[in-house]
Design a protein around this motif. Structure first.
Motif: not given
Length: 138
Positions: A97-125
């Protein structure tokens, strides 16, 4: 609120020694690996996960990444594989699975992050998983 949380986490990492920060990243990476990767790659990373037999090709032994890369762990390539930008035969193209997209979507949905924050969180994960994989090389 999430931004304050991320800044607090960053402050902890910056105040810790490099070794402590790396250890924390490895612990986080193992946790993410255990939750998302063991089903195919197995608990030990050797490819014996429950779904491995259902894939077109068996998942590779992740403890041999360095060995397959002439003895040097390929951090950038490993990161790209996890994010979903590199075709791997066992995954039927680039679709592990494309984990980058999954982790971004997870941050957007679960944590209400902005797109920039979600991308940063996904990169860190993803980077934490890369550090964990580097730590389990034989």
């Amino acid at each position: 609120m999430q931004l304050k949380k991320n800044l607090a986490i960053a402050a902890v990492f910056l105040s810790a020694s490099a070794a402590q920060a790396e250890d924390a990243a490895i612990v986080l990476g193992k946790s993410i690996y255990d939750e998302h990767c063991t089903i195919c790659h197995g608990d030990d990373g050797k490819g014996g996960g429950q779904l491995g037999d259902l894939l077109p090709e068996s998942p590779p032994d992740l403890t041999k990444i360095s060995e397959r890369s002439e003895g040097s762990f390929p951090i950038v390539r490993t990161y790209k594989v996890i994010v979903g930008g590199v075709a791997i035969p066992a995954h039927g193209g680039a679709g592990m699975p494309v984990w980058g997209r999954y982790f971004i979507a997870d941050a957007l949905k679960a944590e209400g992050a902005s797109m920039v924050e979600a991308e940063q969180q996904a990169a860190g994960r993803v980077l934490s998983v890369v550090y964990y994989l580097e730590s389990i090389q034989d």
